[in-house]
Design an enzyme around this catalytic site. Structure first.
Site, PDB file in Angstrom:
ATOM      1  N   ALA A 198       0.842  -1.201   0.000  1.00  0.00           N
ATOM      2  CA  ALA A 198       0.000   0.000   0.000  1.00  0.00           C
ATOM      3  C   ALA A 198       0.876   1.249   0.000  1.00  0.00           C
ATOM      4  CB  ALA A 198      -0.906  -0.026   1.221  1.00  0.00           C
ATOM      5  N   GLY A 200       2.783   4.427   1.161  1.00  0.00           N
ATOM      6  CA  GLY A 200       3.258   4.867   2.468  1.00  0.00           C
ATOM      7  C   GLY A 200       3.808   3.766   3.348  1.00  0.00           C
ATOM      8  N   THR A 201       3.879   2.539   2.825  1.00  0.00           N
ATOM      9  CA  THR A 201       4.399   1.462   3.653  1.00  0.00           C
ATOM     10  C   THR A 201       5.925   1.452   3.655  1.00  0.00           C
ATOM     11  OG1 THR A 201       3.990   0.050   1.743  1.00  0.00           O
ATOM     12  CG2 THR A 201       2.482  -0.163   3.587  1.00  0.00           C
ATOM     13  N   GLY A 202       6.541   2.307   2.860  1.00  0.00           N
ATOM     14  CA  GLY A 202       7.997   2.422   2.914  1.00  0.00           C
ATOM     15  C   GLY A 202       8.728   1.748   1.778  1.00  0.00           C
ATOM     16  N   THR A 204       9.677   3.063  -1.216  1.00  0.00           N
ATOM     17  CA  THR A 204      10.761   3.920  -1.685  1.00  0.00           C
ATOM     18  C   THR A 204      11.896   3.935  -0.679  1.00  0.00           C
ATOM     19  OG1 THR A 204       9.043   5.288  -2.645  1.00  0.00           O
ATOM     20  CG2 THR A 204      11.253   6.194  -2.624  1.00  0.00           C
ATOM     21  N   GLU A 420     -12.454 -13.863  10.492  1.00  0.00           N
ATOM     22  CA  GLU A 420     -11.222 -14.636  10.283  1.00  0.00           C
ATOM     23  C   GLU A 420     -11.129 -15.782  11.288  1.00  0.00           C
ATOM     24  OE1 GLU A 420      -9.487 -14.327   7.646  1.00  0.00           O
ATOM     25  OE2 GLU A 420     -10.563 -12.531   7.031  1.00  0.00           O
ATOM     26  N   ASP A 496     -14.712 -15.011  -0.454  1.00  0.00           N
ATOM     27  CA  ASP A 496     -14.875 -16.383   0.039  1.00  0.00           C
ATOM     28  C   ASP A 496     -15.958 -17.098  -0.749  1.00  0.00           C
ATOM     29  OD1 ASP A 496     -13.117 -15.666   2.002  1.00  0.00           O
ATOM     30  OD2 ASP A 496     -14.681 -15.205   3.461  1.00  0.00           O
TER      31      ASP A 496
END
Ligand code: ADP
Ligand code: ZN
Length: 607
Positions: A198, A200-202, A204, A420, A496
């Site tokens: 996603a 902004g998850t780092g 770069t 879940e 599902d």
């Protein structure tokens, strides 16, 4: 557009205007001072001896004309008049013939429009942001190169909370450090690494850290920067980028938003072959032609790997994929710890509490929170950043993210946890379903709010009917849990249900596992044709049979539903305990899961 480019645009406008003025001046000088004489009057003037020094050109005659107020230059257009020369001689007028001077004329009519067009084109190009000094740089890539010095070097220490991704990339670092040695040892040299996660998850940050760790230059460019209006420009940029990289190897090329450039090729409505496709083809060619020993690693980032052209993911291209997940509770705390450096904290600040309050946040959000909190503290003229500031910062960021639909609220989170837990408990207690490896309610992608990973305990080539039935039941377990614990159902089970339907349909149509008997209602698919909308698989049975198949599929799903329900109603306490654990920790691994849900089923104990 930067101010520099702006100046350039104005500059060329001025030049175009100056050129036009010059042309008008010349034309005025050449034509403006002459008297235009009708041919008949010219002839009359000849007989009156009023004209002198004629210059006879192919289409015009020039000369001096005596008028009442002195001599003037005149000009007339020739008409077909064979008697003219005789007339001139009869009147004793001096004349010469001239070759038409076409030089100036051709400058004006040919070169000048070209110049004007060139200037305009240059102007448009600069405007389009091709960058660099106008037209000559249009095919140059706009990659920003970072050669990190020791002072601002980004390393793995700056990246937290995504340890699995980091681990997978250490090999790339090794390779970049000593490509030679790596090759001597016979290691398979990576070429393209795709970071999936996603915004902004780092991603770069991670790519830059790889460059920093290995001490190599880092070319950073976004996929969208290749996409231009003019055919061929993107492809030229790709070529240029790779040429630049080759000159600086070993190095890393990082292409952010790879999907902007690498969307699956299809038929474009404008014709088969468009600019983006050409750019993508160039990228593929460059990746194939690249000598890996040169030590150039191409890293791409996307949050939508499913729309990428499959050709990009083939061996030798982006064949290694690294998932950069949203951080879990522990990961978030670690990221906070990285960004808290240099911020003065009040003693009561507890990063764990902040981490607990920020489920679903990515690294960029967390960095944002710390920044906001520090700003708030400064505005309040405090000497350190306290918990009050952090609370307010979190509230602000949460509000922003909720607007962007990137966060789930606590009630939704609870539903997801039970959903879940339902999958996992049914899978475990039915025994023959695949063993539960990991359950997570950290949202992933856009569709999945949580997931349960089940892996077969051994390699399998045959699947028994009982196993398929149990798999169906565990697929439905999520939906059933919502029903049992909330008396209501959500849209979260969509994926599902479609997977369960596929399994049930295959049982009826392909495996002969239903009361429809042994007949196979499906020819094996041609894998190359499958999924082509314009060539659907032909149906080889009657409408009546189709209805029977549908009824049979429903019956199988019904049975699975009942079995899931009986498991979950019998194990209410276990589902509740597991859901509570999930809400607390967000991710539950196999060992912990087994501690909570130890089923008495024989198969479950051995697996
Ligand atoms: P992406 O490329 O995935 O969109 P970025 O790498 O641009 O995300 O992240 C933006 C900023 O967020 C980074 O510069 C960094 O400050 C912060 N950040 C994101 N992920 C992390 C992480 N795992 N650890 C530390 N900081 C992070
Ligand atoms: Zn589910």
């Amino acid at each position: 557009m930067n101010p520099d480019q702006n100046k350039k645009v104005q500059f060329s406008i001025v030049w175009v205007l100056v050129a036009m003025l010059v042309v008008f001046a010349i034309q005025y000088f050449l034509t403006g001072m002459k008297v235009d004489l009708p041919y008949s009057e010219f002839k009359a003037a000849v007989t009156q001896h009023k004209v002198q020094d004629l210059a006879l050109a192919a289409t015009t005659i020039q000369g001096t004309l005596a008028t009442n107020n002195g001599d003037a230059v005149f000009k007339t257009n020739r008409v077909d008049d064979p008697g003219l020369i005789a007339l001139l001689e009869a009147n004793g007028i001096r004349y010469t013939g001239v070759a038409q001077n076409t030089f100036l004329g051709s400058i004006i009519s040919w070169v000048l429009p070209l110049l004007v067009m060139f200037a305009l084109w240059n102007l448009v190009m600069t405007r389009m942001g091709a960058g660099g000094p106008g037209v000559l740089s249009i095919g140059k890539s706009k990659a920003r190169v970072f050669v990190d010095t020791n002072a601002n070097k980004i390393t793995f220490a700056d990246v937290a909370g995504i340890d699995e991704a980091k681990e997978e990339l250490t090999e790339v670092v090794e390779f970049l450090k000593t490509p030679k040695r790596f090759e001597e040892l016979g290691g398979r040299i990576p070429r393209g690494v795709l970071l999936v996660g996603a915004p902004g998850t780092g991603k770069t940050l991670l790519a830059r850290a790889v460059a920093g760790e290995a001490g190599v230059p880092f070319f950073n460019i976004s996929g969208s920067e290749f996409v231009e209006m003019f055919v061929g420009v993107g492809a030229a940029r790709v070529r240029d980028l790779f040429a630049q990289a080759a000159a600086k190897s070993p190095c890393i090329i990082f292409i952010d938003e790879l999907d902007a450039l690498g969307k699956a090729r299809g038929y474009s409505p404008m014709g088969g072959y468009d600019e983006r496709e050409q750019t993508l083809n160039q990228l593929l060619t460059e990746m194939d032609g690249f000598d890996t020993r040169k030590g150039v690693i191409i890293m791409g980032a996307t949050n939508r790997p499913e729309i990428l052209d499959p050709a990009l993911l083939r061996p030798g291209r982006f064949d290694r994929q690294v998932v950069v997940d949203r951080p879990d509770l522990v990961g978030r705390e670690a990221i906070l710890n990285v960004h808290i450096k240099g911020v003065k904290l009040a003693p009561e600040v507890d990063l764990k509490t902040i981490a607990r309050r920020t489920p679903g946040f990515v690294g960029a959000d967390l960095a944002n929170i710390i920044n906001e909190a520090a700003l708030l503290a400064a505005r309040r003229r405090k000497h350190d950043v306290g918990m009050a500031e952090f609370s307010e910062a979190i509230d602000r960021v949460v509000a922003g993210l909720e607007k962007k639909k990137r966060l789930i609220n606590p009630r939704e989170k609870k539903v997801v946890a039970y959903h879940e837990a339902g999958h996992a408990v049914v899978a475990q207690c039915l025994g023959s379903a695949d063993a539960v490896q990991k359950i997570s309610i950290v949202p992933r992608g856009i569709a999945a709010l949580g997931y349960t990973i089940q892996l077969p305990t051994e390699d399998r080539y045959l699947v028994m009917k009982k196993e398929l039935e149990d798999r169906l039941a565990s697929l439905l377990g999520g939906r059933v849990a919502e029903e049992v614990f909330f008396n209501d159902i959500s849209t979260g089970a969509q994926n599902d249900l479609s997977r369960a339907t596929d399994v049930a349909r295959a049982m009826v149509k392909e495996y002969g596992m239903s009361s429809m008997g042994l007949a196979s209602y499906e020819r094996p698919h041609n894998p190359f044709l499958k999924g082509d909308a314009w060539m659907p698989n032909e149906k080889e049975y009657s409408e009546k049979t189709a209805a029977e198949i549908d009824a049979e599929v429903t019956r199988i799903l019904d049975k699975a539903y009942k079995s899931a329900k009986s498991v979950l109603e019998g194990k209410r306490d276990k589902v509740e305990a597991l859901a509570a654990l999930l809400l607390e920790k967000e991710v539950v691994e196999r060992e912990e899961f087994l501690k909570v849900v130890a089923c008495e089923s024989p198969a479950a104990q051995e697996g």
